[in-house]
Design a protein around this motif. Sequence first.
Motif, PDB file in Angstrom:
ATOM      1  N   ASN A   1       0.221   3.342 -19.897  1.00 44.08           N
ATOM      2  CA  ASN A   1       0.165   1.885 -19.733  1.00 44.08           C
ATOM      3  C   ASN A   1      -0.219   1.474 -18.312  1.00 44.08           C
ATOM      4  O   ASN A   1      -0.087   0.319 -17.945  1.00 44.08           O
ATOM      5  N   GLU A   2      -0.705   2.425 -17.499  1.00 47.28           N
ATOM      6  CA  GLU A   2      -1.074   2.134 -16.114  1.00 47.28           C
ATOM      7  C   GLU A   2      -2.551   2.411 -15.864  1.00 47.28           C
ATOM      8  O   GLU A   2      -3.175   3.192 -16.566  1.00 47.28           O
ATOM      9  N   THR A   3      -3.055   1.777 -14.831  1.00 47.37           N
ATOM     10  CA  THR A   3      -4.400   2.036 -14.334  1.00 47.37           C
ATOM     11  C   THR A   3      -4.293   2.174 -12.812  1.00 47.37           C
ATOM     12  O   THR A   3      -3.191   2.175 -12.269  1.00 47.37           O
ATOM     13  N   VAL A   4      -5.418   2.309 -12.146  1.00 51.29           N
ATOM     14  CA  VAL A   4      -5.401   2.519 -10.701  1.00 51.29           C
ATOM     15  C   VAL A   4      -6.310   1.507 -10.003  1.00 51.29           C
ATOM     16  O   VAL A   4      -7.414   1.229 -10.463  1.00 51.29           O
ATOM     17  N   VAL A   5      -5.814   0.986  -8.881  1.00 49.05           N
ATOM     18  CA  VAL A   5      -6.608   0.142  -8.001  1.00 49.05           C
ATOM     19  C   VAL A   5      -6.947   0.964  -6.761  1.00 49.05           C
ATOM     20  O   VAL A   5      -6.079   1.646  -6.199  1.00 49.05           O
ATOM     21  N   PHE A   6      -8.203   0.931  -6.370  1.00 53.24           N
ATOM     22  CA  PHE A   6      -8.671   1.532  -5.121  1.00 53.24           C
ATOM     23  C   PHE A   6      -9.124   0.362  -4.263  1.00 53.24           C
ATOM     24  O   PHE A   6      -9.980  -0.423  -4.670  1.00 53.24           O
ATOM     25  N   ALA A   7      -8.509   0.199  -3.109  1.00 52.91           N
ATOM     26  CA  ALA A   7      -8.809  -0.962  -2.272  1.00 52.91           C
ATOM     27  C   ALA A   7      -9.042  -0.526  -0.834  1.00 52.91           C
ATOM     28  O   ALA A   7      -8.495   0.491  -0.393  1.00 52.91           O
ATOM     29  N   PHE A   8      -9.854  -1.313  -0.121  1.00 49.78           N
ATOM     30  CA  PHE A   8     -10.030  -1.023   1.298  1.00 49.78           C
ATOM     31  C   PHE A   8     -10.440  -2.264   2.056  1.00 49.78           C
ATOM     32  O   PHE A   8     -11.058  -3.172   1.504  1.00 49.78           O
ATOM     33  N   ILE A   9     -10.051  -2.290   3.322  1.00 54.07           N
ATOM     34  CA  ILE A   9     -10.352  -3.394   4.228  1.00 54.07           C
ATOM     35  C   ILE A   9     -11.046  -2.801   5.447  1.00 54.07           C
ATOM     36  O   ILE A   9     -10.585  -1.797   5.993  1.00 54.07           O
ATOM     37  N   VAL A  10     -12.136  -3.409   5.881  1.00 50.59           N
ATOM     38  CA  VAL A  10     -12.927  -2.888   6.992  1.00 50.59           C
ATOM     39  C   VAL A  10     -12.735  -3.774   8.226  1.00 50.59           C
ATOM     40  O   VAL A  10     -12.763  -5.002   8.133  1.00 50.59           O
ATOM     41  N   TYR A  11     -12.557  -3.108   9.367  1.00 55.52           N
ATOM     42  CA  TYR A  11     -12.359  -3.779  10.657  1.00 55.52           C
ATOM     43  C   TYR A  11     -13.369  -3.249  11.671  1.00 55.52           C
ATOM     44  O   TYR A  11     -13.966  -2.193  11.473  1.00 55.52           O
ATOM     45  N   LYS A  12     -13.511  -3.947  12.799  1.00 59.73           N
ATOM     46  CA  LYS A  12     -14.393  -3.502  13.878  1.00 59.73           C
ATOM     47  C   LYS A  12     -13.882  -2.219  14.524  1.00 59.73           C
ATOM     48  O   LYS A  12     -14.667  -1.366  14.930  1.00 59.73           O
ATOM     49  N   SER A  13     -12.558  -2.105  14.656  1.00 66.12           N
ATOM     50  CA  SER A  13     -11.947  -0.971  15.341  1.00 66.12           C
ATOM     51  C   SER A  13     -10.460  -0.925  14.966  1.00 66.12           C
ATOM     52  O   SER A  13      -9.952  -1.843  14.304  1.00 66.12           O
ATOM     53  N   LYS A  14      -9.778   0.099  15.411  1.00 65.67           N
ATOM     54  CA  LYS A  14      -8.340   0.189  15.173  1.00 65.67           C
ATOM     55  C   LYS A  14      -7.605  -0.956  15.889  1.00 65.67           C
ATOM     56  O   LYS A  14      -6.660  -1.532  15.349  1.00 65.67           O
ATOM     57  N   ALA A  15      -8.064  -1.305  17.082  1.00 58.51           N
ATOM     58  CA  ALA A  15      -7.448  -2.417  17.821  1.00 58.51           C
ATOM     59  C   ALA A  15      -7.673  -3.738  17.075  1.00 58.51           C
ATOM     60  O   ALA A  15      -6.755  -4.563  16.976  1.00 58.51           O
ATOM     61  N   HIS A  16      -8.865  -3.927  16.540  1.00 54.63           N
ATOM     62  CA  HIS A  16      -9.169  -5.126  15.756  1.00 54.63           C
ATOM     63  C   HIS A  16      -8.271  -5.186  14.517  1.00 54.63           C
ATOM     64  O   HIS A  16      -7.751  -6.244  14.163  1.00 54.63           O
ATOM     65  N   ARG A  17      -8.084  -4.047  13.862  1.00 52.64           N
ATOM     66  CA  ARG A  17      -7.187  -3.963  12.699  1.00 52.64           C
ATOM     67  C   ARG A  17      -5.795  -4.460  13.072  1.00 52.64           C
ATOM     68  O   ARG A  17      -5.179  -5.235  12.341  1.00 52.64           O
ATOM     69  N   LYS A  18      -5.291  -4.010  14.214  1.00 48.99           N
ATOM     70  CA  LYS A  18      -3.951  -4.399  14.663  1.00 48.99           C
ATOM     71  C   LYS A  18      -3.864  -5.915  14.858  1.00 48.99           C
ATOM     72  O   LYS A  18      -2.887  -6.553  14.443  1.00 48.99           O
ATOM     73  N   GLN A  19      -4.892  -6.494  15.460  1.00 50.57           N
ATOM     74  CA  GLN A  19      -4.927  -7.951  15.690  1.00 50.57           C
ATOM     75  C   GLN A  19      -4.971  -8.717  14.370  1.00 50.57           C
ATOM     76  O   GLN A  19      -4.223  -9.673  14.168  1.00 50.57           O
ATOM     77  N   VAL A  20      -5.854  -8.306  13.477  1.00 53.66           N
ATOM     78  CA  VAL A  20      -6.003  -8.987  12.185  1.00 53.66           C
ATOM     79  C   VAL A  20      -4.708  -8.882  11.379  1.00 53.66           C
ATOM     80  O   VAL A  20      -4.202  -9.873  10.862  1.00 53.66           O
ATOM     81  N   ASN A  21      -4.165  -7.675  11.283  1.00 53.56           N
ATOM     82  CA  ASN A  21      -2.958  -7.488  10.481  1.00 53.56           C
ATOM     83  C   ASN A  21      -1.771  -8.261  11.037  1.00 53.56           C
ATOM     84  O   ASN A  21      -0.940  -8.764  10.272  1.00 53.56           O
ATOM     85  N   ALA A  22      -1.671  -8.403  12.343  1.00 52.30           N
ATOM     86  CA  ALA A  22      -0.581  -9.185  12.936  1.00 52.30           C
ATOM     87  C   ALA A  22      -0.676 -10.638  12.469  1.00 52.30           C
ATOM     88  O   ALA A  22       0.333 -11.252  12.098  1.00 52.30           O
ATOM     89  N   LYS A  23      -1.886 -11.191  12.469  1.00 55.88           N
ATOM     90  CA  LYS A  23      -2.084 -12.568  12.020  1.00 55.88           C
ATOM     91  C   LYS A  23      -1.802 -12.718  10.523  1.00 55.88           C
ATOM     92  O   LYS A  23      -1.171 -13.688  10.093  1.00 55.88           O
ATOM     93  N   VAL A  24      -2.278 -11.753   9.739  1.00 60.46           N
ATOM     94  CA  VAL A  24      -2.077 -11.790   8.285  1.00 60.46           C
ATOM     95  C   VAL A  24      -0.587 -11.723   7.954  1.00 60.46           C
ATOM     96  O   VAL A  24      -0.074 -12.523   7.170  1.00 60.46           O
ATOM     97  N   HIS A  25       0.114 -10.768   8.550  1.00 59.20           N
ATOM     98  CA  HIS A  25       1.540 -10.607   8.248  1.00 59.20           C
ATOM     99  C   HIS A  25       2.349 -11.816   8.704  1.00 59.20           C
ATOM    100  O   HIS A  25       3.310 -12.205   8.041  1.00 59.20           O
TER     101      HIS A  25
END
Length: 120
Positions: A64-88
């Motif tokens: 009764n299950e399926t799988v989701v494969f997801a990904f988010i692309v950022y400019k850099s690891k530092a950019h990821r940290k900035q974006v995720n802080a705002k999102v959270h």
Amino acid sequence: MSTYVDGFVIPIPKKNVNAYKKMAKLGCKTWMKHGALAYFECLADDVKVPYGIGFPKMCKTKKNETVVFAFIVYKSKAHRKQVNAKVHKEFGEMPGAENFKMPFDATKMAFGGFKTLIKG
């Protein structure tokens, strides 16, 4: 330009796909608003592979299950940290956030941050 990617593999009950899609649309809107370069949520389709291990087998999904494969692309690891802080911060300030129930078992989700090896 190098990029950085957050990747997810999520087993999800088939009955919750629409609820997940609704949640994912909000996620897409929010991550993109805060600077993510790209946001993808993909539902398993052709996963009976002739070699290796398909995602459902890897995730030990039930019938009764399926799988989701997801990904988010950022400019850099530092950019990821900035974006995720705002999102959270934004998600934490949403009314009812403390009572939100995920449409999947988060303990079965696989997640990681990845350095881009090759970009086409």
